[in-house]
Design an enzyme around this catalytic site. Structure first.
Site, mmCIF file in Angstrom:
data_model
loop_
_atom_site.group_PDB
_atom_site.id
_atom_site.type_symbol
_atom_site.label_atom_id
_atom_site.label_comp_id
_atom_site.label_asym_id
_atom_site.label_seq_id
_atom_site.Cartn_x
_atom_site.Cartn_y
_atom_site.Cartn_z
ATOM 1 N N GLU A 131 57.565 89.055 61.972
ATOM 2 C CA GLU A 131 58.936 89.139 62.447
ATOM 3 C C GLU A 131 59.572 87.748 62.395
ATOM 4 O O GLU A 131 58.858 86.738 62.286
ATOM 5 C CB GLU A 131 58.977 89.703 63.873
ATOM 6 C CG GLU A 131 58.460 91.131 63.960
ATOM 7 C CD GLU A 131 58.559 91.721 65.359
ATOM 8 O OE1 GLU A 131 59.018 91.001 66.280
ATOM 9 O OE2 GLU A 131 58.186 92.899 65.522
ATOM 10 N N THR A 162 56.663 91.981 51.250
ATOM 11 C CA THR A 162 56.509 92.010 49.799
ATOM 12 C C THR A 162 56.709 93.453 49.346
ATOM 13 O O THR A 162 56.148 94.373 49.923
ATOM 14 C CB THR A 162 55.110 91.527 49.389
ATOM 15 O OG1 THR A 162 54.936 90.189 49.858
ATOM 16 C CG2 THR A 162 54.956 91.532 47.876
ATOM 17 N N GLN A 295 37.423 59.242 30.063
ATOM 18 C CA GLN A 295 36.546 59.637 31.161
ATOM 19 C C GLN A 295 37.323 60.120 32.377
ATOM 20 O O GLN A 295 36.908 61.075 33.060
ATOM 21 C CB GLN A 295 35.644 58.463 31.550
ATOM 22 C CG GLN A 295 34.546 58.845 32.532
ATOM 23 C CD GLN A 295 33.682 57.663 32.903
ATOM 24 O OE1 GLN A 295 34.148 56.716 33.547
ATOM 25 N NE2 GLN A 295 32.413 57.687 32.484
ATOM 26 N N GLY A 355 51.293 65.245 32.629
ATOM 27 C CA GLY A 355 52.200 64.107 32.718
ATOM 28 C C GLY A 355 53.636 64.561 32.936
ATOM 29 O O GLY A 355 53.895 65.528 33.640
ATOM 30 N N GLU A 379 48.844 86.006 54.081
ATOM 31 C CA GLU A 379 47.732 86.634 54.805
ATOM 32 C C GLU A 379 47.056 85.669 55.784
ATOM 33 O O GLU A 379 45.852 85.758 56.036
ATOM 34 C CB GLU A 379 46.680 87.202 53.829
ATOM 35 C CG GLU A 379 47.236 88.063 52.721
ATOM 36 C CD GLU A 379 47.876 89.352 53.216
ATOM 37 O OE1 GLU A 379 47.931 89.555 54.434
ATOM 38 O OE2 GLU A 379 48.314 90.140 52.393
ATOM 39 N N THR A 381 47.598 81.439 57.511
ATOM 40 C CA THR A 381 47.505 80.043 57.092
ATOM 41 C C THR A 381 46.062 79.553 57.116
ATOM 42 O O THR A 381 45.167 80.207 57.651
ATOM 43 C CB THR A 381 48.337 79.149 58.028
ATOM 44 O OG1 THR A 381 47.765 79.232 59.346
ATOM 45 C CG2 THR A 381 49.792 79.591 58.063
#
Length: 401
Positions: A131, A162, A295, A355, A379, A381
């Site tokens: 809510e 949703t 690397q 980048g 669902e 935190t």
């Protein structure tokens, strides 16, 4: 190794289903996902394809027209779909939570009435707990149902649905004090109602309004909405399970399925981010060689791949535990927590590998970078997951005497 996140011990049927879903994702979702996402356009053609594949009935028992598959099969399919576009996995997630709740907790009449049409995708599900004034504190729900003859009258405002607009069946959690005296613990005076409605926005049935889509940073395409109940009348036979006061437990059972789903989505998005990162690193050249040969980039790729594998393993474990009939809130919480956090980190590393191009909307990683944060809060935190994990660990390891 052909690709990351392989799952051992699958049946031939499971492998065939996943192969079909992966081919669908590669052909029908990935090529159009970014364009549709930028337009915030509902992927109707993709949804129609999922219907044809039978995915809306994946976990619904065969006796109701579904495929009768396990949570593991469903989670692995979600992982594949989220790899293509996370929003599409969201379209089927809430549908399956409602179908699962009906299968586990519905009356026989409710199962027979809803599940066959849900298996075909003709009835599409959404579920509603949150809510405007609360987040993870479900006990603070203020929406209320009052008994009036053979009906209940519902009033209140719900948030973050949703599929709120496209769904035609919403499982709504509200307070119902009838039969529960004053002083009853909040979680024992909540009831889940099965609310049928028309798809769309505005007043979708008398007393029920879906105002419109909430504009979001990411997770676009799928509709996220509010739900306003103002004198909404629901017959008593649409109380999930036929008795009031059980709604909190029913919803929490469904949320465990949802947490495995969110973990699977995190795995899928992370896999796609790794694919994009490792591909770009072999194409981009600096100082006379592909950056994949540096690397620093190899270390980054190694860390990303390890996180993808670890999150996948925990997600599979949580799904298998639920399928076994055992309590899995610990495993689901761990999987959701790890997969969402690792997803964010893998996506950010892929973004860094790109980048400056990662900041361009022409590159897919830009979309993933905006999608990953939703998994950190969906669902429950990270803090809620850690609270669940901590309490369960203390149950298991509590000192005696």
């Amino acid at each position: 190794m052909s690709r990351l996140a392989q799952t051992a011990g699958l049946t031939d049927d499971q492998r065939d289903i996943l192969k079909t879903v992966r081919e669908f994702v590669d052909k029908e979702i990935i090529p159009v996902a970014t364009e549709l996402e930028h337009r915030d356009e509902y992927p109707q053609q993709i949804v129609d394809g999922l219907k044809e594949l039978g995915l809306f009935g994946l976990m619904i028992p065969e006796e109701y027209g579904g495929l009768g598959e396990s949570l593991l099969t469903y989670a692995l399919c979600v992982e594949e779909i989220a790899r293509g576009w996370m929003s599409v996995s969201g379209i089927i997630n809430t549908h399956f939570i409602v179908a699962y709740m009906l299968k586990q907790h519905g009356t026989q009449e409710q199962r027979e009435y809803f599940l066959p049409r849900m298996a075909l995708g003709e009835v599409r599900g959404a579920f509603s707990m949150s809510e405007p004034g609360l987040g993870s504190d479900v006990s603070a729900i203020t929406s209320k149902a009052v008994k009036d003859g053979d009906e209940y009258v519902l009033n209140g405002q719900k948030m973050w649905l949703t599929n709120g607009g496209t769904s035609t069946l919403v499982a709504v959690l509200v307070r119902s004090d009838e039969g529960h005296p004053e002083g009853t613990a909040p979680h024992k005076s909540m009831t889940t109602f099965l609310v049928e409605k028309e798809a769309g926005f505005g007043e979708v049935r008398p007393g029920l309004t879906i105002p419109g889509k909430i504009d979001k940073m990411g997770y676009k395409g799928v509709d996220t909405t509010e739900l306003i109940m103002d004198g909404l009348r629901i017959p008593a036979n649409r109380v999930l399970g036929g008795a009031t006061g059980r709604g909190f437990y029913q919803m929490m059972d469904g949320v465990e399925v949802g947490r495995v789903n969110v973990a699977a989505r995190g795995c899928g998005v992370a896999q796609r981010a790794f694919e994009l990162g490792v591909s770009y690193a072999q194409q981009r050249h600096t100082f006379g060689k592909a950056i994949a040969e540096h690397q620093a980039i190899q270390f980054k790729l190694a860390e990303m791949a390890t996180k993808v594998e670890a999150a996948h393993a925990m997600m599979v474990n949580a799904a298998r535990k639920k399928d076994s009939g055992e309590r899995n809130d610990l495993e689901a919480g761990m999987a959701k927590y790890l997969a969402s956090e690792y997803c964010k980190e893998v996506v950010e590393d892929a973004f860094r590998i790109h980048g400056g191009y990662g900041f361009s909307k022409e590159y897919e990683i830009e979309r993933l970078y905006r999608e990953a944060p939703m998994l950190l809060i969906g669902e429950g935190t990270a803090e809620i997951q850690k609270m669940i994990i901590g309490r369960r660990l203390l149950e298991e390891y509590r000192l005696q005497g």
